[in-house]
Enzyme design. Structure first.
Site, PDB file in Angstrom:
ATOM      1  N   HIS A  34       0.834  -1.201   0.000  1.00 55.61           N
ATOM      2  CA  HIS A  34       0.000   0.000   0.000  1.00 55.61           C
ATOM      3  C   HIS A  34       0.872   1.255   0.000  1.00 55.61           C
ATOM      4  CE1 HIS A  34      -2.874  -2.917   2.010  1.00 55.61           C
ATOM      5  NE2 HIS A  34      -3.632  -2.430   1.039  1.00 55.61           N
ATOM      6  N   LYS A 146      -1.319  -7.199  -7.735  1.00 60.93           N
ATOM      7  CA  LYS A 146      -1.526  -8.488  -7.069  1.00 60.93           C
ATOM      8  C   LYS A 146      -2.957  -8.972  -7.292  1.00 60.93           C
ATOM      9  CE  LYS A 146      -2.439  -9.036  -2.693  1.00 60.93           C
ATOM     10  NZ  LYS A 146      -3.612  -9.983  -2.744  1.00 60.93           N
ATOM     11  N   SER A 182       0.372  -8.848   1.403  1.00 62.32           N
ATOM     12  CA  SER A 182      -1.084  -8.825   1.491  1.00 62.32           C
ATOM     13  C   SER A 182      -1.484  -8.634   2.945  1.00 62.32           C
ATOM     14  CB  SER A 182      -1.660 -10.149   0.970  1.00 62.32           C
ATOM     15  OG  SER A 182      -3.044 -10.250   1.258  1.00 62.32           O
TER      16      SER A 182
END
Length: 254
Positions: A34, A146, A182
């Protein structure tokens, strides 16, 4: 950095913002992946908006929604350190004031793979992303590769709904082992995170999708699929009750 928890407050704030505006939609539990989205957004826009919203409509499994990690205070500290300007954190009642009565149904990009194994998932994704893009009215929106099928679904929705926001894809960020970063990785044990790197290794070393599937099953994964599409190889598999997805470009034959 300012945070906004209601739609009317944000809408009033939006009228005060000028220049190019970029948005990074997230469900929180932020990590370095992020961070790269926010950093790119910061480099390419005058105003950086990040949304944090765990969207209930994209979870086909209620237990998965309940388990999804939530680390709001840590997320806000990270966003401030990265130079985000505005953080949009509405509750479900703000974004679904009448419940989930209106929703976007999928196109061809959502067929198969995640669309087949998670009924209703992409309808929830498209609906919330359309709501956020309408609220933020961003020049650019940043999404990680992703979730490549999700990226294609969003591109299709933005094009077909004439949304004037550029969808910017960003390369997957990986740990040293190759494991794609993730939020769900936080649910794995230390041993599980080590074993999870097998997903990336199988995708990149196997000669075929079928071979990659056999490798994962031999390593103890419950495999939903290994498929090739859009010039990429995709996998989704369960480990320690956590669903892991990844994809890599397919090597061209010379």
């Amino acid at each position: 950095m300012k945070t906004w928890t209601t739609v009317p407050e944000w809408q009033a704030r939006r009228t005060e913002l000028h220049g190019t505006l970029g948005v990074v939609p997230t469900m929180g539990a932020l990590h370095a992946g992020h961070g790269t989205l926010v950093q790119r957004c910061r480099c390419e826009n005058d105003v950086v908006v990040v949304s944090i919203f765990v969207n209930p409509t994209q979870f086909n499994n209620p237990r998965d929604l309940e388990r999804y990690p939530r680390t709001v205070e840590q997320d806000l500290r990270l966003l401030e350190s990265l130079g985000a300007d505005e953080v949009l954190m509405p509750g479900p009642g703000e974004l679904y004031p009448d419940g989930y009565l209106l929703r976007i149904e999928g196109g061809s990009a959502g067929e198969g793979m995640e669309g087949a194994h998670r009924p209703g998932h992409f309808q929830g994704v498209m609906t919330i992303v359309l709501k956020l893009l309408n609220l933020v009215r961003a020049d650019r929106a940043y999404f990680g590769e992703k979730d490549y099928q999700q990226l294609q679904v969003i591109r299709e929705m933005v094009r077909d709904c004439f949304v004037p926001t550029e969808v910017v894809p960003c390369e997957t960020v990986r740990a040293g082992s190759g494991l794609a970063l993730s939020s769900r990785n936080a649910l794995l044990s230390e041993e599980g995170r080590h074993r999870a790197a097998s997903v990336y290794r199988s995708l990149t070393t196997a000669a075929t999708a079928e071979e990659a599937r056999r490798i994962l099953e031999a390593d103890g994964f419950a495999v939903d699929y290994v498929e090739e599409r859009w010039g990429r190889r995709f996998a989704a598999a369960m480990l320690e009750g956590v669903r892991l997805i990844d994809n890599v470009p397919v090597r061209e034959e010379k």
